[in-house]
Write a protein that holds these residues in place. Structure first.
Motif, short mmCIF file in Angstrom:
data_model
loop_
_atom_site.label_atom_id
_atom_site.label_comp_id
_atom_site.label_asym_id
_atom_site.label_seq_id
_atom_site.Cartn_x
_atom_site.Cartn_y
_atom_site.Cartn_z
N THR A 1 11.05 0.00 9.12
CA THR A 1 11.64 -1.07 8.32
C THR A 1 12.06 -0.50 6.97
N VAL A 2 12.74 -1.31 6.19
CA VAL A 2 13.18 -0.87 4.87
C VAL A 2 12.09 -1.19 3.84
N LEU A 3 11.68 -0.18 3.10
CA LEU A 3 10.61 -0.32 2.10
C LEU A 3 11.20 -0.06 0.72
N TYR A 4 11.83 -1.07 0.15
CA TYR A 4 12.49 -0.91 -1.14
C TYR A 4 11.47 -0.54 -2.22
N THR B 1 10.99 8.57 -2.88
CA THR B 1 12.06 7.59 -2.73
C THR B 1 13.38 8.26 -2.38
N VAL B 2 14.23 7.51 -1.69
CA VAL B 2 15.51 8.02 -1.21
C VAL B 2 16.59 7.01 -1.56
N HIS B 3 17.68 7.48 -2.13
CA HIS B 3 18.86 6.63 -2.38
C HIS B 3 19.78 6.78 -1.17
N THR B 4 20.05 5.68 -0.49
CA THR B 4 20.71 5.76 0.81
C THR B 4 21.54 4.50 1.07
N MET B 5 22.25 4.50 2.18
CA MET B 5 22.95 3.30 2.66
C MET B 5 22.54 3.01 4.10
N GLN C 1 0.83 -1.22 0.00
CA GLN C 1 0.00 0.00 0.00
C GLN C 1 0.86 1.26 0.00
N ARG C 2 2.01 1.21 0.67
CA ARG C 2 2.92 2.36 0.66
C ARG C 2 3.42 2.63 -0.77
N ILE C 3 3.70 1.57 -1.50
CA ILE C 3 4.15 1.73 -2.89
C ILE C 3 3.06 2.40 -3.72
N VAL C 4 1.83 1.96 -3.55
CA VAL C 4 0.71 2.52 -4.33
C VAL C 4 0.55 4.01 -4.02
N ARG C 5 0.76 4.39 -2.78
CA ARG C 5 0.57 5.79 -2.38
C ARG C 5 1.77 6.68 -2.73
N ALA D 1 24.44 0.42 -1.36
CA ALA D 1 23.44 1.48 -1.58
C ALA D 1 22.10 0.89 -2.01
N HIS D 2 21.03 1.58 -1.66
CA HIS D 2 19.69 1.08 -1.99
C HIS D 2 18.72 2.25 -2.10
N ARG D 3 17.62 2.03 -2.84
CA ARG D 3 16.56 3.03 -2.97
C ARG D 3 15.31 2.52 -2.26
N VAL D 4 14.73 3.40 -1.43
CA VAL D 4 13.60 3.01 -0.57
C VAL D 4 12.59 4.14 -0.52
N ILE D 5 11.42 3.83 0.01
CA ILE D 5 10.42 4.86 0.29
C ILE D 5 10.74 5.51 1.62
N ARG D 6 10.69 6.83 1.64
CA ARG D 6 10.96 7.58 2.87
C ARG D 6 9.94 7.19 3.95
N ASN D 7 10.43 6.98 5.17
CA ASN D 7 9.56 6.72 6.32
C ASN D 7 10.18 7.33 7.57
N LYS D 8 9.62 7.01 8.73
CA LYS D 8 10.08 7.63 9.97
C LYS D 8 11.54 7.29 10.27
N ALA D 9 11.96 6.09 9.91
CA ALA D 9 13.35 5.71 10.18
C ALA D 9 14.31 6.67 9.50
N ILE D 10 14.00 7.03 8.25
CA ILE D 10 14.86 7.96 7.51
C ILE D 10 14.73 9.38 8.06
#
Length: 333
Positions: A296-299, A221-225, A211-215, A235-244
């Motif tokens: 968590t990590v949301l690739y 998205t963030v490119h991060t390590m 659902q996060r992907i759909v929204r 390195a990886h690309r993920v959806i921004r969340n509270k962890a970031i």
């Protein structure tokens, strides 16, 4: 019908591969569904022990008689994974993130095609020299672990020129038929889609993750390590969340000094038992996850902005092909 030389080589109808989403997210249900729909399904067996790989291959074979493959992450090999894929006779074994050369001869001797996923022209040349059967070129806009730093629009023509006539597969930022058609026009013979298939009914991603992907939009998205527990310095690309957000607010401290370091943010079933999920863990939330996905990590790749629903993998394949064929007719007019 859109078809290519690689389609004929793999005995598939459509030039679509489902990316081997690691940690078992792309399991037997997804791989089989994509293959049954005329594409080529890949099991995501990166970080998965050999006995489970064997089980997943056998489960896939029970679900489809069509060809399918498996993807392995070279830094996470612990022993036995390659042999399991060889002995269970997958059609393709795809390697990512490292030197494929030590494995090529053994795998090809077993009659299995070897694909290498790369992020640069130099990597593509090295894989071609090692004798692989096809190159998967991954653009910087891709989700999950990202090897290169170049956009797909630039990377595909450059890799094509460097390794032709070796078959080339485009990965990163593709979720629609128009995207597939563009990749074929740039010189690819097929596309590999990850984010679009995470948001399929058959993927093992937790529902809230889908659902996060759909929204999400590309800008989310963030490119991060940041998510490095279990696989550092990748390195990886993920959806921004509270962890970031909380890590950035703290000034982006290094590993070992980050907010909440060492805390458990959830639990998740794996290998028949529930396992703790620490903050900054490399594994994304799968079915059965209990906890807060915001830590968590949301690739996801930038193509998340083109993903508007969760639907069966077969419908995804069908819709992508139909859109590509309609776009081709439109160009013809």
């Amino acid at each position: 019908m859109l078809t290519t030389r690689l389609c004929r080589d793999l005995a598939i109808e459509h030039p679509i591969l489902s990316a081997p989403l690691g940690g078992g997210m792309a399991g037997s249900e997804l791989a089989a569904a994509v293959s049954e729909a005329g594409g080529f399904g890949l099991l995501g067996m990166g970080g998965v022990p050999a006995p489970i790989i064997r089980e997943q291959i056998r489960d896939t074979r029970r679900l489809t008689s069509k060809p399918f493959g498996a993807g392995l992450l070279l830094p996470l090999l612990e022993g036995g994974e390659v042999d399991a894929c060889i002995e269970e006779r997958v059609s393709v074994l795809l390697f990512f993130w490292g030197d494929v050369a030590p494995h090529v001869e053994k795998v090809k001797r077993a009659g299995i095609r070897v694909f290498a996923q790369v992020g640069s022209v130099d990597e593509a040349k090295a894989a071609a020299a090692a004798g692989v059967d096809a190159i998967v070129a991954q653009g910087f806009e891709a989700g999950g672990h990202v090897r290169g730093t170049t956009s797909l629009m630039t990377l595909i023509p450059a890799v094509r020129q460097a390794v032709a006539p070796l078959p080339l597969i485009a990965a990163g930022g593709i979720a629609t038929g128009r995207g597939m058609l563009a990749a074929l026009g740039l010189g690819a013979e097929a596309v590999s889609m990850g984010t679009r298939f995470v948001a399929s009914e058959e993927s093992r991603a937790a529902l809230e993750y889908k659902q996060r992907i759909v929204r999400a939009r590309a800008e989310d998205t963030v490119h991060t390590m940041l998510f490095d527990i279990g696989w550092p310095d990748a390195a990886h690309r993920v959806i921004r969340n509270k962890a970031i957000d909380e890590w950035e607010a703290a000034g982006c401290p290094p590993s070992g000094q980050r907010p909440g370091e060492g805390t458990i943010v959830g639990r998740m079933p794996f290998d028949g038992q529930m396992n703790d999920v620490p903050r900054y863990f490399v594994g994304s939330p799968l079915n059965g996850f209990e906890g807060d996905v915001d830590y968590t990590v949301l690739y996801a790749g930038e193509s998340c902005g083109l993903v508007n629903d969760i639907k069966p993998a077969a419908a995804i394949v069908r819709d992508v092909v139909a859109e590509a064929e309609a776009a081709l007719r439109e160009l013809g007019r």
